[in-house]
Write a protein that holds these residues in place. Structure first.
Motif, PDB file in Angstrom:
ATOM      1  N   THR A  54       0.905  -1.303   0.169  1.00  0.00           N
ATOM      2  CA  THR A  54       0.105  -0.040  -0.210  1.00  0.00           C
ATOM      3  C   THR A  54       0.906   1.131  -0.151  1.00  0.00           C
ATOM      4  OG1 THR A  54      -0.266  -0.234   2.273  1.00  0.00           O
ATOM      5  CG2 THR A  54      -2.046  -1.112   1.250  1.00  0.00           C
ATOM      6  N   SER A  55       2.194   1.169   0.527  1.00  0.00           N
ATOM      7  CA  SER A  55       2.921   2.243   0.216  1.00  0.00           C
ATOM      8  C   SER A  55       3.580   2.719  -0.944  1.00  0.00           C
ATOM      9  CB  SER A  55       4.119   2.039   1.355  1.00  0.00           C
ATOM     10  OG  SER A  55       3.678   1.863   2.781  1.00  0.00           O
ATOM     11  N   TYR A  56       3.557   1.373  -1.550  1.00  0.00           N
ATOM     12  CA  TYR A  56       4.056   1.391  -3.188  1.00  0.00           C
ATOM     13  C   TYR A  56       3.029   2.022  -4.038  1.00  0.00           C
ATOM     14  CZ  TYR A  56       6.605  -1.009  -7.000  1.00  0.00           C
ATOM     15  OH  TYR A  56       7.438  -1.266  -8.323  1.00  0.00           O
ATOM     16  N   PHE A 189      -3.372  -2.692   6.141  1.00  0.00           N
ATOM     17  CA  PHE A 189      -3.631  -3.772   6.034  1.00  0.00           C
ATOM     18  C   PHE A 189      -5.408  -3.840   5.273  1.00  0.00           C
ATOM     19  CE2 PHE A 189      -6.112  -7.765   7.532  1.00  0.00           C
ATOM     20  CZ  PHE A 189      -5.424  -8.731   6.504  1.00  0.00           C
ATOM     21  N   ILE A 190      -6.024  -3.175   6.066  1.00  0.00           N
ATOM     22  CA  ILE A 190      -7.363  -2.700   5.900  1.00  0.00           C
ATOM     23  C   ILE A 190      -7.497  -2.004   4.706  1.00  0.00           C
ATOM     24  CG2 ILE A 190      -9.581  -1.484   6.342  1.00  0.00           C
ATOM     25  CD1 ILE A 190      -8.716  -1.939   9.527  1.00  0.00           C
ATOM     26  N   GLN A 191      -6.756  -0.868   4.361  1.00  0.00           N
ATOM     27  CA  GLN A 191      -6.866  -0.311   2.969  1.00  0.00           C
ATOM     28  C   GLN A 191      -6.209  -1.014   1.930  1.00  0.00           C
ATOM     29  OE1 GLN A 191      -4.038   2.955   4.535  1.00  0.00           O
ATOM     30  NE2 GLN A 191      -5.777   3.950   5.430  1.00  0.00           N
ATOM     31  N   ILE A 194      -9.196  -3.065   0.674  1.00  0.00           N
ATOM     32  CA  ILE A 194     -10.342  -2.175   0.011  1.00  0.00           C
ATOM     33  C   ILE A 194      -9.412  -2.154  -1.650  1.00  0.00           C
ATOM     34  CG2 ILE A 194     -11.158   0.168  -0.197  1.00  0.00           C
ATOM     35  CD1 ILE A 194     -11.128   0.212   2.619  1.00  0.00           C
ATOM     36  N   MET A 195      -8.237  -1.853  -1.554  1.00  0.00           N
ATOM     37  CA  MET A 195      -7.828  -1.861  -2.855  1.00  0.00           C
ATOM     38  C   MET A 195      -7.847  -3.020  -3.618  1.00  0.00           C
ATOM     39  SD  MET A 195      -4.425   0.467  -1.550  1.00  0.00           S
ATOM     40  CE  MET A 195      -3.401   0.305  -3.094  1.00  0.00           C
ATOM     41  N   LEU A 196      -7.660  -4.162  -3.118  1.00  0.00           N
ATOM     42  CA  LEU A 196      -7.785  -5.352  -3.746  1.00  0.00           C
ATOM     43  C   LEU A 196      -9.305  -5.577  -4.618  1.00  0.00           C
ATOM     44  CD1 LEU A 196      -5.889  -7.782  -1.291  1.00  0.00           C
ATOM     45  CD2 LEU A 196      -5.311  -7.194  -3.817  1.00  0.00           C
ATOM     46  N   VAL A 197     -10.167  -5.363  -3.514  1.00  0.00           N
ATOM     47  CA  VAL A 197     -11.480  -5.605  -3.847  1.00  0.00           C
ATOM     48  C   VAL A 197     -11.956  -4.422  -4.795  1.00  0.00           C
ATOM     49  CG1 VAL A 197     -13.984  -5.577  -3.019  1.00  0.00           C
ATOM     50  CG2 VAL A 197     -12.258  -6.693  -1.736  1.00  0.00           C
ATOM     51  N   GLY A 198     -11.516  -3.343  -4.629  1.00  0.00           N
ATOM     52  CA  GLY A 198     -12.109  -2.093  -5.616  1.00  0.00           C
ATOM     53  C   GLY A 198     -11.417  -2.267  -7.032  1.00  0.00           C
ATOM     54  N   ILE A 199     -10.170  -2.567  -7.095  1.00  0.00           N
ATOM     55  CA  ILE A 199      -9.676  -2.596  -8.303  1.00  0.00           C
ATOM     56  C   ILE A 199     -10.204  -3.963  -8.996  1.00  0.00           C
ATOM     57  CG2 ILE A 199      -7.475  -4.359  -7.758  1.00  0.00           C
ATOM     58  CD1 ILE A 199      -7.618  -1.154 -10.193  1.00  0.00           C
ATOM     59  N   VAL A 200     -10.307  -5.178  -8.546  1.00  0.00           N
ATOM     60  CA  VAL A 200     -11.213  -6.030  -9.226  1.00  0.00           C
ATOM     61  C   VAL A 200     -12.611  -5.924  -9.661  1.00  0.00           C
ATOM     62  CG1 VAL A 200     -12.003  -8.369  -9.034  1.00  0.00           C
ATOM     63  CG2 VAL A 200      -9.913  -7.749  -8.075  1.00  0.00           C
ATOM     64  N   ALA A 201     -13.405  -5.054  -8.805  1.00  0.00           N
ATOM     65  CA  ALA A 201     -14.738  -4.727  -9.192  1.00  0.00           C
ATOM     66  C   ALA A 201     -14.800  -3.924 -10.558  1.00  0.00           C
ATOM     67  CB  ALA A 201     -15.177  -4.091  -7.933  1.00  0.00           C
ATOM     68  N   VAL A 202     -13.714  -2.647 -10.245  1.00  0.00           N
ATOM     69  CA  VAL A 202     -13.769  -1.629 -11.319  1.00  0.00           C
ATOM     70  C   VAL A 202     -13.340  -2.145 -12.740  1.00  0.00           C
ATOM     71  CG1 VAL A 202     -12.469   0.392 -12.064  1.00  0.00           C
ATOM     72  CG2 VAL A 202     -13.353   0.135  -9.872  1.00  0.00           C
ATOM     73  N   ILE A 203     -12.368  -3.165 -12.704  1.00  0.00           N
ATOM     74  CA  ILE A 203     -12.056  -3.768 -14.015  1.00  0.00           C
ATOM     75  C   ILE A 203     -13.137  -4.696 -14.640  1.00  0.00           C
ATOM     76  CG2 ILE A 203     -10.670  -5.806 -14.867  1.00  0.00           C
ATOM     77  CD1 ILE A 203      -8.391  -4.796 -13.007  1.00  0.00           C
ATOM     78  N   LEU A 332      -8.736   6.668  -1.870  1.00  0.00           N
ATOM     79  CA  LEU A 332      -8.291   7.404  -0.337  1.00  0.00           C
ATOM     80  C   LEU A 332      -7.268   6.500   0.010  1.00  0.00           C
ATOM     81  CD1 LEU A 332     -11.521   8.877   0.931  1.00  0.00           C
ATOM     82  CD2 LEU A 332      -9.154  10.009   0.772  1.00  0.00           C
ATOM     83  N   SER A 333      -7.725   5.191   0.144  1.00  0.00           N
ATOM     84  CA  SER A 333      -6.834   4.194   0.707  1.00  0.00           C
ATOM     85  C   SER A 333      -5.372   4.217   0.316  1.00  0.00           C
ATOM     86  CB  SER A 333      -7.625   2.567   0.527  1.00  0.00           C
ATOM     87  OG  SER A 333      -8.871   2.659   1.136  1.00  0.00           O
TER      88      SER A 333
END
Length: 519
Positions: A54-56, A189-191, A194-203, A332-333
């Motif tokens: 997430t820092s990356y 970890f929480i963010q 969110i990033m994993l779920v979000g990017i898959v859903a958007v694609i 945001l995450s």
């Protein structure tokens, strides 16, 4: 208020409430310097891997790079994400992870400048590295906010961008100042989830809106804005693509906020698991972002007038209110996780490596903690102001400063840190040469970019400084060549206690049979 605004606002409020709650609950881990900066070196594999990932990956990648390189390279931009996963994550963990953890604990170093000072027995290198870190992390941090403006204007019509920046900065500051490294790791970890779920859903949503993967790819190859090269294996410009892969992947090896994650990891098993988790995270998030950006040419965007940052928001504007809300929270995450890592790195570096050495007497733990928190606040304020000024005035110097910051940090630090872990003959003079070379090259890039220096009549130099991506790669790769050469010529400046430092790798440690089945 529209349905999109209501749903998005509810998600954001819940998101921020959870972040602050975790910060407050983590305050017990931030009672001393070791706990505040490194989580007492007891952070497990999942938290460490997600903190690294997430820092990356931040809003810069999701909105800026994914849009820009997806437009330039088409589907071949996915190689950038895969490079980030296998070079920037897998190889970084394999080459740096274990040795960093062992050596930094042996030298009792808590930051990258602290490592340089202890490893090369030089207070001057420690101070120089802390100044470079602070100066170039500020514009890098300010650039994180850029990707938010268009997405927030899409979801919250009429809300000023500066308000978003201020709210995000204040809330990030609260949980970092209260909870320290452990709060950022848990929130990361929480963010990350969110990033994993979000990017898959958007694609999936974007592909569905374009008739599926096959139809979208065919349209990309034959459409008005597309062409076969944008659906090809290596894209429209393979050479430029290679430079982007190298900069965005190898660069993480020299960034203080990234390498610092290895300082805090708990044990051997955590490093092995963290390597796998971090790589898989990068494949999904980075690979997904650039794969998504590769379909940018399917949308009507006037890049000349609107810029590359308009591409991803245009792709997302037709999504459902729920998905738009998820995207806003995703960005945001990504931004807050990177921001928290940057401010913690900067605050701790300035306090421990620059301010504390200036005092003849050793500062107490409470004094250092207070100074560190004050500098975290100062860092957040300055970077926020720079971001707001840049957004409103379109200042060219600030924009270019943001562009060279990654190259300056990685160019100055990558070779000294890597060789410092592996090569006993690395000298103080060679490290200083890399500092001057990396920073000097990017400052010259800054002068070229804003038009203060004209190099158009010098072909080779003009190629190197075509943009900050090219010069950043030359800064990093050049450092890897320069350091061993200078070290061989300046052995008189080699640290005296180098054998004692490297003895940490050959120490014998007895473990219970439950931990190892070896002899």
């Amino acid at each position: 208020m529209t349905a999109t605004m209501i749903i998005t606002l509810c998600m954001i409020v819940c998101f921020f409430a959870l972040m602050i709650y975790i910060g407050i609950r983590s305050r017990k881990h931030a009672s001393d310097i070791n706990g505040f900066v490194l989580g007492s070196r007891s952070v497990g594999p999942w938290l460490s891997a997600f903190a690294f990932g997430t820092s990356y990956f931040s809003a810069v990648i999701f909105v800026g790079y994914a849009g820009q390189f997806g437009w330039n390279f088409g589907l071949a931009s996915t190689w950038i994400g895969l490079g980030n996963a296998f070079i920037g994550s897998l190889l970084a963990w394999s080459v740096l992870g274990r040795r960093t953890r062992i050596m930094t604990q042996h030298l009792s170093s808590k930051t990258m400048p602290d490592f340089f000072g202890a490893r090369f027995e030089s207070k001057g290198l420690k101070i120089a590295a802390s100044v470079i870190t602070f100066v170039f992390l500020i514009p890098y941090t300010a650039s994180l906010y850029n990707g938010l403006s268009r997405l927030f204007s899409m979801a919250f019509d009429g809300i000023d961008y500066s308000v978003c920046v201020i709210v995000m900065a204040v809330l990030t500051g609260i949980y970092v100042i209260v909870g320290g490294y452990m709060a950022t790791a848990i929130n990361d970890f929480i963010q990350g989830i969110i990033m994993l779920v979000g990017i898959v859903a958007v694609i999936l949503a974007v592909l569905r809106d374009n008739g599926g993967l096959a139809a979208a790819t065919e349209e990309l190859a034959t459409g008005e804005n597309g062409g076969w090269e944008y659906a090809s294996f290596l894209g429209a410009d393979p050479v430029f693509l290679l430079f982007v892969v190298i900069l965005t992947s190898l660069g993480t090896w020299g960034l203080p906020q990234m390498v610092g994650k290895f300082y805090a990891i708990k044990n051997e098993e955590s490093i092995k698991m963290g390597t796998v988790i971090s790589t898989l995270f990068a494949i999904v998030v980075a690979g997904g972002c650039y794969f998504l950006g590769g379909f940018g040419r399917l949308y009507e965007v006037d890049v000349a007038s609107e810029g590359y940052d308009a591409i991803i928001p245009r792709m997302l504007s037709g999504l459902s209110p729920v998905l738009i809300g998820i995207v806003i929270v995703l960005v945001l995450s990504a931004s807050m996780s990177t921001l928290s890592s940057l401010v913690l790195t900067s605050g701790s570096t300035v306090t421990l490596d620059f301010i504390a050495p200036m005092f003849k007497r050793e500062l107490g733990e409470k004094t250092k903690m207070t100074i560190m928190r004050l500098f975290i606040v100062a860092f957040i304020v300055v970077s926020s102001v720079i971001a707001i000024v840049q957004a409103s005035s379109k200042n060219l110097f600030i924009a270019q400063m943001m562009g060279v910051s990654w190259g300056a940090l990685a160019g100055a630090f990558l070779a000294p840190f890597l060789y410092g872990l592996y090569y006993k003959k690395t000298t103080k003079a060679a490290v200083l040469t890399c500092f001057v070379y990396g920073v000097g090259l990017e400052i010259f890039q800054l002068f070229v970019s804003v038009g203060w220096v004209d190099i158009s009549e010098v072909p080779v130099i003009n190629f190197i400084f075509t943009n900050s991506l090219y010069s950043g790669v030359f800064a990093m790769v050049g450092g890897l060549i320069i350091l061993p050469v200078v070290s061989l010529l300046t052995q008189k400046t080699c640290p005296r206690e180098v054998e004692k430092m490297f003895s940490c790798y050959s120490l014998t440690k007895t473990v219970e049979i439950t931990d190892s089945l070896g002899k």
